[in-house]
Design an enzyme around this catalytic site. Structure first.
Site, PDB file in Angstrom:
ATOM      1  N   ASP A  95       0.159  32.541  93.750  1.00  0.00           N
ATOM      2  CA  ASP A  95       1.373  32.292  92.970  1.00  0.00           C
ATOM      3  C   ASP A  95       2.130  33.572  92.623  1.00  0.00           C
ATOM      4  OD1 ASP A  95      -0.442  33.388  91.232  1.00  0.00           O
ATOM      5  OD2 ASP A  95      -0.250  31.833  89.689  1.00  0.00           O
ATOM      6  N   CYS A  98      -1.804  36.998  92.392  1.00  0.00           N
ATOM      7  CA  CYS A  98      -3.154  36.997  92.956  1.00  0.00           C
ATOM      8  C   CYS A  98      -3.898  38.312  92.748  1.00  0.00           C
ATOM      9  CB  CYS A  98      -3.138  36.610  94.427  1.00  0.00           C
ATOM     10  SG  CYS A  98      -2.309  37.770  95.523  1.00  0.00           S
ATOM     11  N   HIS A 204      -2.355  38.701 100.165  1.00  0.00           N
ATOM     12  CA  HIS A 204      -3.195  37.948  99.238  1.00  0.00           C
ATOM     13  C   HIS A 204      -4.512  38.667  98.945  1.00  0.00           C
ATOM     14  CE1 HIS A 204      -4.192  34.357  96.989  1.00  0.00           C
ATOM     15  NE2 HIS A 204      -5.389  34.350  97.551  1.00  0.00           N
TER      16      HIS A 204
END
Length: 227
Positions: A95, A98, A204
């Site tokens: 979102d 991370c 990520h």
């Protein structure tokens, strides 16, 4: 009527702001207690990756986002490395928070203190401008104000600031072909703990554990990036 309506909106806004600030303060107090509880835990992940030679870390902001094909190939490479070293990822929400969620999970055994982690990192950036400004190719104040917003991606500068703020050696097992392992160490103090993250394709972060020590995960409420 307009005047009364405006006052109501203002009161609501003030109340919401106060509630948000209280949530962050509550997170801070809980985080302090959890830090004391987990600071001395033996790090099994570190022992498993002790044979890897780390690559020197260079703080930088995000400049490249891979396409779907490249990201998918990188993800497969990361999965193979996790399997090879018998490691488990605690997956956090993709979102925009991370990096801070993964650091929160390593510090406090929960990704839910990410607001506190972000606040502390931004404070480190603001109070130690000379340490980081040279790595930021934009107005420095604009940069840390941007980072302060929930959902803004962390980068390699915020990783360095986190290492400095929490006196932590942050170790990244990456998906990159030629850079398997990156180590970020505090600049002017001894590291008091190690934080272990997986880093996928510049987009990520997740939190890493040895499989035998992996915590039980609830089902994620939000979809992860791509997968």
């Amino acid at each position: 009527m307009l005047r009364n309506g405006t006052e109501s909106i203002g009161e609501c806004s003030t109340s919401t702001s106060a509630s948000s600030q209280q949530d962050i303060e509550d997170d801070r107090m809980i985080a302090v207690l959890l830090t004391e509880e987990y600071a001395n835990l033996d790090n099994a992940v570190g022992r498993r990756l002790s044979n890897l030679a780390p690559i020197a870390h260079v703080p930088r902001i995000n400049t490249y986002i891979p396409n779907i094909s490249d990201a998918s190939m990188d993800h497969q490479r990361l999965l193979e490395r996790l399997n090879a070293y018998n490691l488990f990822e605690v997956k956090v929400s993709g979102d925009g928070n991370c990096q801070f969620r993964a650091i929160s999970d390593q510090l406090y055994r929960s990704p839910e203190y990410h607001k506190h982690v972000r606040k502390e990192v931004v404070k480190q950036l603001k109070e130690n401008r000379s340490l980081y400004e040279g790595y930021v190719p934009m107005k420095y104040k604009k940069y840390y104000k941007k980072v302060a917003k929930s959902g803004e991606w962390g980068d390699h500068v915020t990783l360095q600031a986190a290492a400095d703020k929490f006196a932590a050696k942050i170790c990244l097992l990456t998906s990159f072909r030629d850079t398997c392992f990156i180590e970020i160490v505090p600049q002017y103090q001894e590291a008091k703990r190690g934080l272990w993250l997986s880093f996928w394709s510049e987009v990520h972060y997740n939190s890493l554990y040895e499989i035998q020590a992996a915590p039980v995960q609830p089902k994620p409420k939000k979809k992860h990036w791509l997968f």
